[in-house]
Every structure is written in C-alpha cells, then in structure tokens.
Design a protein around this motif. Structure first.
Motif, PDB file in Angstrom:
ATOM      1  N   TYR A  36       1.165  -1.240  -0.157  1.00  0.00           N
ATOM      2  CA  TYR A  36       0.099  -0.061  -0.248  1.00  0.00           C
ATOM      3  C   TYR A  36       1.029   0.786  -0.059  1.00  0.00           C
ATOM      4  O   TYR A  36       1.235   1.403   0.500  1.00  0.00           O
ATOM      5  N   ILE A  96     -15.179   1.414   4.322  1.00  0.00           N
ATOM      6  CA  ILE A  96     -14.526   2.461   2.853  1.00  0.00           C
ATOM      7  C   ILE A  96     -15.304   3.252   2.748  1.00  0.00           C
ATOM      8  O   ILE A  96     -14.739   3.740   1.434  1.00  0.00           O
ATOM      9  N   LYS A  98     -15.620   6.526   2.335  1.00  0.00           N
ATOM     10  CA  LYS A  98     -14.810   7.545   2.603  1.00  0.00           C
ATOM     11  C   LYS A  98     -14.947   9.228   2.125  1.00  0.00           C
ATOM     12  O   LYS A  98     -14.560   8.557   0.609  1.00  0.00           O
ATOM     13  N   ASN A 102      -9.643   8.128   1.116  1.00  0.00           N
ATOM     14  CA  ASN A 102      -8.635   7.237   2.107  1.00  0.00           C
ATOM     15  C   ASN A 102      -9.438   5.941   2.680  1.00  0.00           C
ATOM     16  O   ASN A 102     -10.336   5.511   3.058  1.00  0.00           O
ATOM     17  N   PHE A 103      -8.508   5.283   1.841  1.00  0.00           N
ATOM     18  CA  PHE A 103      -8.846   3.351   2.587  1.00  0.00           C
ATOM     19  C   PHE A 103      -7.308   2.732   2.577  1.00  0.00           C
ATOM     20  O   PHE A 103      -7.381   1.109   2.935  1.00  0.00           O
ATOM     21  N   ASP A 104      -6.748   3.487   3.439  1.00  0.00           N
ATOM     22  CA  ASP A 104      -5.471   2.710   4.295  1.00  0.00           C
ATOM     23  C   ASP A 104      -5.860   1.596   5.330  1.00  0.00           C
ATOM     24  O   ASP A 104      -6.817   2.119   5.828  1.00  0.00           O
ATOM     25  N   SER A 106      -5.910  -0.667   8.011  1.00  0.00           N
ATOM     26  CA  SER A 106      -5.914  -0.599   9.448  1.00  0.00           C
ATOM     27  C   SER A 106      -5.152  -1.679  10.480  1.00  0.00           C
ATOM     28  O   SER A 106      -5.451  -2.898   9.265  1.00  0.00           O
ATOM     29  N   LYS A 430     -11.123  -2.541  -2.614  1.00  0.00           N
ATOM     30  CA  LYS A 430     -10.577  -1.786  -1.310  1.00  0.00           C
ATOM     31  C   LYS A 430     -11.170  -2.259   0.347  1.00  0.00           C
ATOM     32  O   LYS A 430     -10.359  -1.981   0.920  1.00  0.00           O
ATOM     33  N   ARG A 431     -11.842  -2.895   0.361  1.00  0.00           N
ATOM     34  CA  ARG A 431     -12.697  -3.772   1.483  1.00  0.00           C
ATOM     35  C   ARG A 431     -10.705  -4.759   2.272  1.00  0.00           C
ATOM     36  O   ARG A 431     -10.452  -4.344   2.829  1.00  0.00           O
ATOM     37  N   ARG A 434      -8.695  -2.017   3.316  1.00  0.00           N
ATOM     38  CA  ARG A 434      -9.135  -1.375   4.412  1.00  0.00           C
ATOM     39  C   ARG A 434      -8.840  -2.306   5.970  1.00  0.00           C
ATOM     40  O   ARG A 434      -8.283  -1.891   7.024  1.00  0.00           O
TER      41      ARG A 434
END
Length: 562
Positions: A36, A96, A98, A102-104, A106, A430-431, A434
């Motif tokens: 990422y 996700i 947002k 931004n979906f960096d 966690s 994306k999930r 995230r």
C-alpha cells in the motif's frame, strides 16, 4: 430481520450482542499484506476497471453449474456471517465509504476489536428462522413471533404473490404461497385488525426500524424474514422462500408419520430436519461443485485442520459462537460475485430477464404493487430453468469463476450512491486493503509450512494473463496479490473457471467444512447410516422426497415436479 441496518450496512452492537456474538480474526495474522502506497488508490481503480473492461458477451461466459449455485453461496454467506460494529468509533476502522477516498490499511488488532458477527457462525439457519426470543425488546419479539404462521405455529408464514389466482409461469406451485411474508400483511391486512401496529413499529430498536423504513415511513414491502439481506435480490429471496416451504412440507410429513406434540415441538423437529438436510447439501453438493476435488479431500480428510487450529488460536470456548476468518469473509468467499450473470432465463414469461430486474421486485425495489406490496405472480421463479444441471441453454448456467465480472455489477442496485464503492470489484478490493487482509502468496507459504502442502503459487505468466495483467503489474501485486483477485485468477487459469483452485478451496472449504465438522450438533456429528454419520436417507422425507440434491429440495418444497 435484525441483521443489518438499511441496505445491508453495518450496524452497532447492543450490549447483549457484545457478550454473545463471536468475533472475526485472521487465519494468517502474521502474513504480509499487499503493498500500500500513495499510488495504491489509483492502481486499484485501474485494476477494477480492467476487471469489467472485457467486452465479454454474457452468453459466452458459462460454467457447467446451474445459476442456483451462485445464490446458494449468497444464502450460505448470510446464514453464517454478518458484520456488526462494536461501537460507532469502530466505523472509522473498517468503513470504506469515505468521502476523501482514503482507505489505507487498519491495524489487524484494531480490525478484530472493531467488528463482531451478528450470526452464530454455525449452519443453524438463524437467517431463515430468526433469532431466539426474548431479545429484550417486546416489539421485536412480537415481530419475530409473527414469522410463524398464526393459524399453525409449527409452520412459517409465507406470502401469496399478487395475481396468483391466475397461476404461475410453468404451472407450479399448486400451493400459492410463493412470496415472502411482507410488512404490508401485518400492518395493513386486507381484512381484520393489524397484527403489528404503528405503535409496535415505533417501539422497535432503531437499527431494526431503519431496516424496515423507506423515506422515513414503514416500508410495507419489506420482507419479515430472519435476515433482510435475503430480500436484496429476487433470486436469493425465492431461494429463501423455497427453504420456508420446505420447512412447511416437513411439518406435514412429520404429522403424516404420526409425530405428535405441541406446535412448538413440531416446529423444533421440523427445523432440525431442515437444518440437517441443508448442512448435508452444503457439504456434499455445494462444496464438491465449486471446489478443487484434491484440495477438498485434503480439507475433509484432514478434519478441517486449518479451521481447528484457528479455533485454538482464538481461544474458542465450546458452545460460544464460532469465530470467522477474515480471509474467508472479506476475500475468498466473495468469489461468487464472478458467477453472477447479466441475464437469466427466469420462467416462461421472462425467458431473458436482466440482472437489474432481480432488484426491482424486492422490498427495496420499485416494482412491487403498492396496493399489496406482494411479488407479482408472473415473477415467481421456475426452478426447472435455474436449478437443473447439464442444460443445453447457456443462459441457464452460472458465469465462470474468473476475473471477467459481469458488467451489471459495476453499479450495485438498491443502495445509495457512494463514490465508486457501489462498483462491486472496487468495493471488494478496497475492503481487502482497509481490513488489512494478508496477501495470497504469503498465505500459501503459511499453509505449506504449517500443513506440509505443496500448493504452487500462480506464476507471473498466469497472474498477468488477460486484460487485468498490466494493471496488476503496475500495482506491484504479482508477488503479493489481494486474495479476492487471486482466487478468481487461480480458478480462471488452472480450472478453466469451472471451480476454485487449490488455494481458494483451502480457504473456502477450509472454513465451511470447519464450521460443520467442529459443530457437535451438525449432521457430521449426528449418528446415522453412512459410515456412522447422518445421511438424508435417515431423514424425514417431506413430500415423500429424498433430498440428496438441490432439485430434490425444490421437489420436496413442491416447487418442481417429481
């Protein structure tokens, strides 16, 4: 019915649920995640566009499986897992949706602390029968109680489609109960007083009230069922309806066999029989159809050791809800999205119905008649066209499991528009980021090291084949690939899209078989005639039918001719 907020969005746990519901965790908590960087959002956008940029005519992308397998997978998913949030602060960890894009990732510990499973993790059909009462809310308990037929509480309550007196395309069923029970029948019945009043509705928990509301009013078309997600498209709704009918024919069979008792006792016996048959079908029909046979034998022959070790790592306490692996829930089991067709041969009236129509005729759709809020009879499914194997018609099959996802999934229906997260491929990718899902190749390394497997990762040539190859390389994902994408590409390159590859099988079957093998109440651990284990030949034959296949399930529910 109480599983999610509106549109299947995560909801916040109550204090009771925090104590009773199981957690999620990782199969491979120490495995490396895909790269990422600041460029990852743009790279994933390019990859999800490539997934749809195939120009593949829907009629030319076909597997050997009938379409029911796609939606049985969705039904299974809804039965065993439903992500809830421990509190509102947890939303920022996993959400996700947002506005800033931004979906960096966690931290994994933060993810596992933020979410819980509304479901028990067992194949116990609570998605069909609803939660056990009391829940602590009298109005909710009343609504759950109304899922059972008031005139015979051994049975489940079903709805009658609008115009059913004119018959159904295909001539079945003779019994007109072929729709889900809807709120309209309880709050605005054609005769008599409402069984569920506006005061009852107002007394529901806020998250349940939202699930039954539309435009800030009670949504009378909403299905009163164990899990509202089973009415998000008409295919899974009709499958849910078939299981309810199967329960009711099971009640008839028990009584015909001389079984006596209270309505509650007959209900419990019928539920047990339906659950045993369902579990057997999952293990002996569904998994063999979608899994690599060698890997599946490794899973079952080894006693689902991956999931057994997962239970130990989670410090599982017997009798509690089963924990769910994030690699399964967030990534691998989403392979079924690639099996969705753009159109289906639905029944005699609609020989080519578009995927979007399956969302129009649901509780959140726009086409249920307002006067009755009931499914029109002409939209009742014909299981001859959707559940029978070896059809000569391409449109009567699923699409292959591959990276060419059907174009209608570019925009999810009946959901609020939130940037490109309504694009299903974008949402899955994306999930995965995230929630910090490990990459496929590190996970394969962990499987090989722990269990002595010889799983061969996809080669560079295999991974970069097809239209998605350039985007995958630019994202630097060829050595550490997101599991969801990898599972699709493995099936595409090594199984011609007809079934999952070895790695996908170990994650999917490893979880599903693990849940069944390690549940002391499952068919696997119930005494019977097949090597000492329960088999459908030991069960009650609803409608006189041995249920050892999906078509026979529909015959037992009187939805297919014998």
């Amino acid at each position: 019915m109480i599983g999610t907020g509106p549109h299947g969005a995560p909801r916040v746990a109550t204090e009771t649920e925090r104590r009773k519901c199981g957690r999620f965790d990782y199969f491979f908590p120490d495995a490396e995640s895909p790269l990422y960087t600041d460029d990852t959002p743009a790279h994933l956008t390019a990859l999800q566009k490539a997934i749809y940029d195939h120009g593949d005519p829907d009629d030319l992308n076909n597997s050997a499986l009938p379409p029911v397998f796609t939606y049985l997978g969705q039904f299974i998913d809804h039965d065993i897992t439903n992500q809830g949030l421990v509190d509102e602060d947890a939303r920022r960890i996993v959400d996700i949706f947002k506005p800033d894009g931004n979906f960096d990732p966690s931290h994994r510990d933060a993810v596992t602390q933020a979410i819980f499973n509304v479901r028990t993790g067992r194949f116990d059909l609570d998605s069909l029968y609803g939660p056990k009462v009391p829940t602590g809310n009298p109005a909710l308990d009343k609504l759950i109680g109304l899922m059972r037929f008031p005139e015979d509480r051994a049975k489940m309550w079903l709805g009658v489609p609008a115009g059913a007196e004119g018959g159904f395309p295909g001539g079945l069923p003779e019994d007109p109960a072929a729709d889900l029970l809807r709120l309209h029948r309880l709050m605005a019945p054609p005769t008599g007083a409402p069984l569920f009043t506006p005061a009852d509705f107002d007394a529901l928990p806020d998250e349940v009230k939202k699930a039954f509301s539309k435009d800030q009013e009670p949504n009378l078309a909403a299905a009163v069922i164990g899990d509202p997600r089973n009415d998000e498209n008409l295919f899974v709704a009709q499958l849910h309806m078939a299981f309810l009918r199967y329960h009711n024919t099971m009640v008839d069979a028990l009584r015909a066999d001389g079984v006596t008792g209270t309505e509650d006792e007959i209900f419990a016996r019928a539920r047990r029989q339906v659950t045993l048959h369902y579990q057997w079908l999952v293990m002996n029909v569904y998994l063999p159809a979608i899994c690599d046979p060698v890997a599946l034998q490794q899973v079952t022959g080894g006693g689902a050791q991956l999931y057994k070790d997962f239970l130990a790592a989670c410090h599982y306490v017997p009798g509690k809800p089963f924990p769910m692996p994030i690699e399964f829930v967030v990534a691998a089991f989403r392979f079924g999205h690639s099996m969705v067709r753009g159109a289906y041969d639905w029944n005699d009236a609609f020989t080519r119905t578009e995927f979007k129509n399956l969302f129009d005729f649901t509780g959140n759709g726009s086409q249920l008649p307002k006067s009755e809020s009931a499914l029109p009879a002409r939209w009742v499914i014909d299981w001859r066209r959707t559940a029978m194997p070896n059809s000569e018609f391409a449109i009567r099959s699923t699409r292959r499991i591959d990276t060419n996802v059907a174009l209608p999934l570019k925009t999810m229906l009946n959901e609020p528009a939130k940037f490109d997260e309504n694009n299903l491929a974008a949402r899955n990718l994306k999930r995965g980021v995230r929630m910090n899902v490990p990459g496929a190749q590190p996970s394969i390394d962990a499987l090989n090291a722990a269990y002595g497997f010889d799983l061969r990762p996809l080669t560079q040539t295999e991974l970069t084949s097809g239209r998605t190859g350039d985007a995958l390389q630019k994202a630097d994902y060829t050595a550490n690939t997101p599991i969801w994408f990898y599972v699709l590409k493995e099936a595409e390159t090594r199984q011609a899209g007809q079934r999952l590859g070895a790695f996908g099988t170990h994650i999917v079957a490893g979880t599903i078989a693990g849940l069944i093998l390690h549940d002391p109440q499952s068919y696997w651990n119930t005494e019977g005639s097949h090597e000492g284990r329960w088999h459908p030949v030991d069960g009650v034959r609803a409608s006189g039918q041995l249920v050892d296949s999906l078509p026979n399930l529909f015959r037992a529910a009187l939805l297919l001719e014998s």
